[in-house]
Design a protein around this motif. Structure first.
Motif, PDB file in Angstrom:
ATOM      1  N   GLN A  46       0.826  -1.215   0.000  1.00 31.96           N
ATOM      2  CA  GLN A  46       0.000   0.000   0.000  1.00 31.96           C
ATOM      3  C   GLN A  46       0.859   1.264   0.000  1.00 31.96           C
ATOM      4  O   GLN A  46       0.421   2.312  -0.445  1.00 31.96           O
ATOM      5  CB  GLN A  46      -1.026  -0.010   1.136  1.00 31.96           C
ATOM      6  CG  GLN A  46      -0.480   0.345   2.484  1.00 31.96           C
ATOM      7  CD  GLN A  46      -1.490   0.127   3.613  1.00 31.96           C
ATOM      8  OE1 GLN A  46      -2.587  -0.378   3.406  1.00 31.96           O
ATOM      9  NE2 GLN A  46      -1.117   0.514   4.811  1.00 31.96           N
ATOM     10  N   TYR A 101      -2.134   0.486 -10.111  1.00 32.02           N
ATOM     11  CA  TYR A 101      -2.157   0.383  -8.650  1.00 32.02           C
ATOM     12  C   TYR A 101      -1.011   1.196  -8.041  1.00 32.02           C
ATOM     13  O   TYR A 101      -1.169   1.869  -7.034  1.00 32.02           O
ATOM     14  CB  TYR A 101      -2.041  -1.085  -8.233  1.00 32.02           C
ATOM     15  CG  TYR A 101      -1.985  -1.310  -6.727  1.00 32.02           C
ATOM     16  CD1 TYR A 101      -3.136  -1.613  -6.003  1.00 32.02           C
ATOM     17  CD2 TYR A 101      -0.774  -1.217  -6.025  1.00 32.02           C
ATOM     18  CE1 TYR A 101      -3.089  -1.821  -4.630  1.00 32.02           C
ATOM     19  CE2 TYR A 101      -0.722  -1.418  -4.654  1.00 32.02           C
ATOM     20  CZ  TYR A 101      -1.876  -1.723  -3.963  1.00 32.02           C
ATOM     21  OH  TYR A 101      -1.816  -1.917  -2.606  1.00 32.02           O
ATOM     22  N   GLY A 161       3.522   1.426  -1.800  1.00 34.29           N
ATOM     23  CA  GLY A 161       4.230   1.439  -3.082  1.00 34.29           C
ATOM     24  C   GLY A 161       5.671   0.991  -2.950  1.00 34.29           C
ATOM     25  O   GLY A 161       6.470   1.155  -3.862  1.00 34.29           O
ATOM     26  N   GLN A 199       2.810  12.650   3.295  1.00 34.83           N
ATOM     27  CA  GLN A 199       1.422  12.556   2.813  1.00 34.83           C
ATOM     28  C   GLN A 199       0.554  13.569   3.517  1.00 34.83           C
ATOM     29  O   GLN A 199       0.788  13.847   4.687  1.00 34.83           O
ATOM     30  CB  GLN A 199       0.859  11.171   3.038  1.00 34.83           C
ATOM     31  CG  GLN A 199       1.196  10.232   1.888  1.00 34.83           C
ATOM     32  CD  GLN A 199       0.500   8.889   2.008  1.00 34.83           C
ATOM     33  OE1 GLN A 199      -0.179   8.626   2.988  1.00 34.83           O
ATOM     34  NE2 GLN A 199       0.668   8.074   1.008  1.00 34.83           N
ATOM     35  N   ARG A 202       1.495   6.191  -5.561  1.00 35.61           N
ATOM     36  CA  ARG A 202       1.698   5.753  -4.168  1.00 35.61           C
ATOM     37  C   ARG A 202       2.975   6.367  -3.602  1.00 35.61           C
ATOM     38  O   ARG A 202       3.887   6.724  -4.343  1.00 35.61           O
ATOM     39  CB  ARG A 202       1.736   4.231  -4.085  1.00 35.61           C
ATOM     40  CG  ARG A 202       0.360   3.660  -4.363  1.00 35.61           C
ATOM     41  CD  ARG A 202       0.170   2.233  -3.972  1.00 35.61           C
ATOM     42  NE  ARG A 202      -1.197   1.881  -4.387  1.00 35.61           N
ATOM     43  CZ  ARG A 202      -2.226   1.771  -3.554  1.00 35.61           C
ATOM     44  NH1 ARG A 202      -2.048   1.899  -2.250  1.00 35.61           N
ATOM     45  NH2 ARG A 202      -3.426   1.496  -4.020  1.00 35.61           N
TER      46      ARG A 202
END
Lengths: 466, 199
Positions: free
Chosen positions: A114, A242, A116, B199, A246
């Motif tokens: 998740q 996908y 990457g 993030q 990421r």
């Protein structure tokens, strides 16, 4: 010379080759968890060695951690000591760690993809047999023991003898009610728990290409249950989609360079596998295990088999033992087997698509009286994503328990366990005796079958809910 | 690691196939952070049964486990090897071992000697007929023998050499430090590093 995908990835990582010796392979990503690492760090300390590439090493806490009350100290002192040892080791050796309470914490095989961090063509290792999960990206990924963990920490390499190669080709299209979990359980029943021994399996064919990344991870995850050290699927557009964007995926010019390399990662048309298995997807159906190893499975529509029907004497004996342990009578329809617990989670089926699929089945229904259902997201990120979609409410309204991330009831070393004689429908990967708690009885199932079984109180498929 | 050349000892017949590492040592024993003291967890569930072969007095002190096929499947836990060694086993005989278990055994100096299932069956009847039977396991000659009985076993050449010499893998690999450093220079720059997430 024509090569398979596995051979290409292998060749790209050979640091040293010498006659009569294993190849020395470079490791791109080393994942670490609390259970198989303490003695390895101890070994380094005793020998005065350091971690060669802490920047290629990532630790998470998953096996041993509770899935409730995670804001409080870990109640079990022995578990607490082990988790604390990991934290101290990571601090001492400079290894990044996602601890309980961190937004990136979760099961090691959910966290890597998740973020990457798992990418095509890499070699990924971890002191955990389900490292095969990462093969879904076209990486060569395998589990290892603690001595090898120490070896990778110290050298970032691993000496290995080449694997043989096996192609498992799935032709056609899976029926609408049949999932990746059903497919891998059927594959294991077909080739046996030792059938993959010494092999890297490459899953291929139209039914594999049609799967999402998460479904591919479910398939590769259980390669070890067929005895194979690793399973792989060639990267394609599904893989690239996908990965793109990421956190650790390549960006800009690096992305273009990576994509150019990844597109070479497929088995050449004239390459030869050492062994080939072909399965027709359209003949498959929801599949569950009835015994005490993952190869002892059957379609949900079947009956508990009669040991007398096994031709091989060892298989017959194993089936007899399994039925005694499981408390099952030959000839009983599997749909009549009553369960007391449903476990939805694990590195096999603890991702967002798994939770969505189970929620869609259970929505508007209630967990049957006398049945408990644990829903355990594979990572904190999965939990957050599920809550954003309202899946937590669906499960809670149905009467299930919505838990924090971790390995939970997959392996019975944290507080989530079966008691003796208790029977579960579990989306995890192993139905060994006592795996989910001493004396516990495990039926491996898909998320959809898990949800339907929770509602009916017996092994069931969504079709049984009417 | 201790050198292994020849071992002589009594045997335990474990007449079960697919003995997974969860049976060898259940997960609850994996919380410890030491390498020793796992003998109490070895086959813990099965040892609850007083008739289990390890509980039978005639097999006490045996050092060779003669097991069914697919020994050591499942979890990668090296604790399975430690538990067998802590209990006193030096050699495991089976017709087929799971890959990770066999690898772990080699690292720790536990010999996994692969023989045919026919040999396993013969050994089982010999041991059951005479539990005092002493089997000789010769890693130099790659065979097992007891009286008139003799059979070859398979073991990986490299693992055999390491066991005979008592060598430690990390020490061997660290001699290749220059080759590792050379390889690192050529790694593509698009490969990921684990750094704090933005993030």
């Amino acid at each position: 010379m024509a090569s398979t995908l596995a051979e290409k990835v292998w060749a790209a990582h050979v640091v040293r080759q010498a006659p009569g010796e294993p190849d020395l392979l470079y490791v791109d990503l080393h994942l670490v968890h609390e259970v198989t690492s303490a003695q390895a760090f101890d070994g380094l300390r005793l020998a005065g060695r350091s971690v060669r590439r802490p920047d290629l090493t990532l630790a998470t806490e998953d096996h041993n951690v509770p899935t409730t009350d995670i804001d409080k100290p870990i109640a079990d002192p022995v578990s607490a000591l082990q988790v604390d040892a990991l934290r101290r080791n990571c601090a001492e050796f400079g290894v990044p760690i996602f601890s309980l309470g961190d937004v990136e914490q979760g099961i090691v095989h959910v966290v890597g993809p998740q973020l990457g961090l798992t990418q095509p063509g890499m070699i990924v290792v971890c002191g955990d047999s389900h490292t095969s999960t990462h093969g879904a990206f076209g990486a060569l990924a395998f589990g290892m023991g603690t001595s090898e963990v120490e070896h990778v920490l110290a050298t970032q390499t691993l000496p290995l003898k080449p694997f043989r190669t096996m192609a498992v080709t799935i032709n056609g299209t899976l029926p609408a009610d049949t999932t990746a979990k059903d497919l891998i359980l059927a594959i294991i029943a077909r080739i046996g728990t030792g059938g993959g021994q010494g092999y890297v399996i490459e899953y291929r064919g139209p039914a594999i290409e049609a799967l999402s990344m998460e479904a591919r991870m479910t398939i590769c995850n259980m390669s070890i249950e067929a005895g194979a050290r690793a399973g792989m699927i060639a990267p394609d557009q599904t893989t690239y989609d996908y990965l793109e964007g990421r956190a650790h995926a390549p960006k800009g010019a690096d992305w273009d360079a990576a994509l150019a390399y990844w597109s070479t990662l497929r088995t050449d048309a004239d390459a030869k596998f050492d062994h080939e298995v072909v399965i027709e997807a359209s003949e498959l159906a929801p599949f569950v295990t009835w015994g005490t190893n993952p190869g002892q499975g059957a379609p949900l529509s079947a009956n508990v088999p009669d040991p007398k029907d096994f031709a091989d004497a060892n298989d017959r004996l194993a089936a007899e033992r399994a039925l005694v342990y499981m408390g099952l009578i030959a000839g009983t329809p599997l749909r009549e087997v009553e369960i007391q617990t449903v476990f939805l989670g694990s590195c096999t089926n603890g991702r967002i698509e798994d939770l969505r699929a189970a929620a869609a089945v259970i929505q508007g229904h209630k967990v049957a009286d006398g049945v408990r259902m644990l829903v355990v997201p594979g990572s904190v990120r999965v939990r957050i994503a599920a809550e954003a979609e309202g899946l937590d409410k669906v499960f809670v309204e149905a009467g299930a328990e919505w838990r924090q991330a971790g390995c939970s009831m997959c392996l019975g070393m944290n507080p989530d366990q079966l008691v003796a004689g208790e029977r579960s429908a579990s989306t995890s990967n192993r139905n060994f005796e006592g795996r989910q708690g001493a004396g516990g009885r495990t039926h491996l199932v898909s998320p959809q079958v898990a949800a339907a079984s929770a509602v009916v109180g017996r092994l069931a498929s969504p079709a049984d809910l009417g | 690691m201790e050198k292994f050349t020849v071992h002589e000892g009594r045997c335990v017949p474990l007449q079960r196939s697919n003995v997974d590492t969860d049976q060898i040592i259940p997960a609850v024993y994996l919380k410890r952070i030491t390498r020793n003291g796992y003998e109490d967890g070895l086959f813990q569930a099965w040892r609850q049964d007083p008739d289990f072969v390890l509980n039978r007095p005639e097999f006490a002190g045996a050092s060779i486990l003669v097991a069914g096929q697919e020994f050591g499947t499942g979890s990668s836990r090296e604790h399975a090897v430690w538990a067998l060694q802590n209990y006193g086993f030096k050699v495991i005989l089976s017709s087929r071992f799971a890959d990770i278990f066999r690898g772990n055994s080699g690292k720790g100096g536990l010999l996994t000697a692969q023989v045919t299932q026919d040999v396993i069956e013969v050994l089982w009847s010999m041991i059951l007929a005479d539990p005092t039977l002493v089997l000789k396991v010769d890693l130099v000659a790659r065979d097992i023998s007891a009286g008139d009985f003799r059979a070859p076993f398979e073991v990986d050449d490299y693992v055999r050499w390491r066991l005979l010499e008592g060598l430690d893998d990390i020490g061997i690999t660290l001699q290749q430090d220059a080759a590792i450093a050379d390889f690192e220079v050529g790694r593509p720059r698009f490969l990921p590093q684990v750094v704090p997430i933005q993030q």
